[in-house]
Scaffold this active site. Structure first.
Site, PDB file in Angstrom:
ATOM      1  N   CYS A  90     -41.783  -3.738  57.524  1.00 20.17           N
ATOM      2  CA  CYS A  90     -41.580  -2.371  58.003  1.00 20.17           C
ATOM      3  C   CYS A  90     -42.032  -2.167  59.449  1.00 20.17           C
ATOM      4  O   CYS A  90     -41.714  -1.146  60.057  1.00 20.17           O
ATOM      5  CB  CYS A  90     -42.322  -1.381  57.103  1.00 20.17           C
ATOM      6  SG  CYS A  90     -41.739  -1.383  55.398  1.00 20.17           S
ATOM      7  N   HIS A 124     -36.560   6.116  56.477  1.00 16.05           N
ATOM      8  CA  HIS A 124     -37.254   4.856  56.760  1.00 16.05           C
ATOM      9  C   HIS A 124     -36.285   3.672  56.719  1.00 16.05           C
ATOM     10  O   HIS A 124     -36.365   2.823  55.825  1.00 16.05           O
ATOM     11  CB  HIS A 124     -38.387   4.673  55.749  1.00 16.05           C
ATOM     12  CG  HIS A 124     -39.218   3.455  55.947  1.00 16.05           C
ATOM     13  ND1 HIS A 124     -39.360   2.822  57.167  1.00 16.05           N
ATOM     14  CD2 HIS A 124     -39.971   2.731  55.051  1.00 16.05           C
ATOM     15  CE1 HIS A 124     -40.153   1.775  57.025  1.00 16.05           C
ATOM     16  NE2 HIS A 124     -40.536   1.704  55.761  1.00 16.05           N
TER      17      HIS A 124
END
Length: 412
Positions: free
Chosen positions: A89, A355
């Site tokens: 991430c 995201h």
């Protein structure tokens, strides 16, 4: 000294029919226009971040393969040095780190790109979640099983579940045990961020929520409800980073919108880390504050990695915005709202803005840039001058595997 010269992103959404190349083209074009860059050939290197292209069949040389059609169409410089980056991430921030580091080493103009697709055209994305959790030895999760045993619960990742949500849920239970954090406080973070996203045209979800509505949503991993978790989103971001020498050569209108990178760092995680230890987010933030010569109380706003709303609770502690163990009360008090002590995730954060994994770090910087330039619309903070982004990627033990923090400053 390095500066963000231009930055651009796509809105976050579910785009099963859009290719990686199409998403990158939109973000790159936006960054070039934002910088008013007449000669893209002056870009000396590109750092390209992606995590999931392998799932879609792009197994190697991702940046070269995604950018090649743009080169062929004359939309991207030929002969470009392209470095592929992956840090879960934090991939977008790792690409930004490469672009920033090159400037520190003497380059004048570099580019960071992050792109992700999480919504395949065929299927509901469950196979993608299983693919993300695959390939690791079963022993990798032993620290979580040990923590679960301490808490009197079980931890057994399974097919069709998000391993990230399972790990965050266990960490939330640990924080609740150690500090008395409540699910209502976690829900207050989620409600704030969903409401912040209403006026953000780049956000995947744009509806307000109350704390009560968040709590009433479907539980996905105790104590987390669906509204406390980031959705699967597609999108891309691109950032141009330049030297002070290059900036001085630009027109006044460009120089006035450039943002100084006051501090930036990466920090790795610890396998056996408690809340009291120098964990990855704490270490990175400490390094960045020292480089920038500022304190947490100097910040006007923060964009941080709330992959779940519990993450925001511990991260406001990790970044020094409040004392350890006080993230829940601090958030519930309204201190992190627009108009509070320090605005946290004024964009809506990951739970609402979205995201798209490898694009997230650059999207955070874009949100800071809009605020610092006075271009954030109805969410604009008065006189925002100093801002931090925190982007975490992966797990090692019970810590974040890699954390990036960046402090940007308005200079005009």
């Amino acid at each position: 000294m390095a500066y963000v010269l231009g930055i651009g992103v796509t809105p976050v959404g579910r785009y099963p029919d859009r290719s990686f190349t199409e998403l990158v083209a939109e973000a790159y074009d936006s960054a070039i226009k934002d910088a008013q860059l007449a000669e893209p050939d002056r870009i000396e290197g590109t750092w390209f971040a992606n995590m999931l292209a392998d799932f879609f069949g792009v197994r190697s040389m991702r940046g070269l393969r995604v950018l090649a059609p743009l080169v062929e169409d004359g939309l991207f410089p030929d002969g470009q040095r392209i470095v592929n980056v992956e840090a879960a991430c934090a991939s977008g921030s790792a690409a930004f780190n490469g672009a920033w580091s090159a400037i520190q080493s003497g380059a004048d103009l570099t580019l960071a790109i992050g792109v992700e697709k999480m919504n395949p055209a065929d299927g509901d994305g469950v196979e993608l979640l299983d693919w993300m959790a695959g390939g690791l030895p079963d022993s990798y999760w032993d620290p979580y099983r040990a923590l679960a045993a301490e808490l009197g619960v079980t931890f057994e990742p399974g097919a069709g579940r998000s391993i990230a949500m399972d790990t965050y849920a266990l960490l939330a239970q640990s924080h609740m045990r150690d500090y008395g954090t409540t699910v209502e406080q976690i829900a207050a973070s989620a409600a704030k961020n969903h409401t912040n996203a209403v006026h953000n045209p780049r956000a995947q979800y744009r509806f307000p929520m109350t704390t009560e509505q968040v709590l009433a949503d479907r539980v996905i991993a105790e104590p987390l409800t669906r509204s406390m978790a980031a959705p699967r989103g597609d999108g891309a971001g691109a950032a141009l980073v330049c030297s002070e020498r290059f900036l001085r050569q630009q027109p006044a209108a460009v120089r006035e919108r450039a943002l100084k990178i006051r501090g930036h760092s990466l920090a790795g995680g610890r396998i056996d880390a408690s809340w009291q230890d120098q964990r990855s987010p704490v270490a990175s933030a400490s390094q960045t504050y020292a480089m920038a010569g500022v304190k947490p109380s100097d910040l006007d706003l923060v964009e941080l990695h709330d992959a779940t709303s519990f993450a925001e609770i511990h991260l406001v502690e990790d970044l020094g915005l409040c004392e350890r163990g006080q993230g829940g009360p601090f958030t519930a008090s309204g201190a992190t709202q627009l108009g509070g002590d320090v605005a946290v995730n004024s964009s809506g954060g990951l739970v609402s803005r979205g995201h798209p994994i490898a694009a997230t770090g650059i999207m955070m910087l874009n949100e800071l840039a809009l605020q610092l330039r006075g271009e954030a619309g109805e969410n604009q903070l008065p006189d925002a001058g100093l801002a931090m982004a925190e982007n975490g990627g992966g797990f090692i033990g019970t810590d974040v595997a890699l954390t990036a923090t960046t402090i940007l400053e308005r200079v005009a």
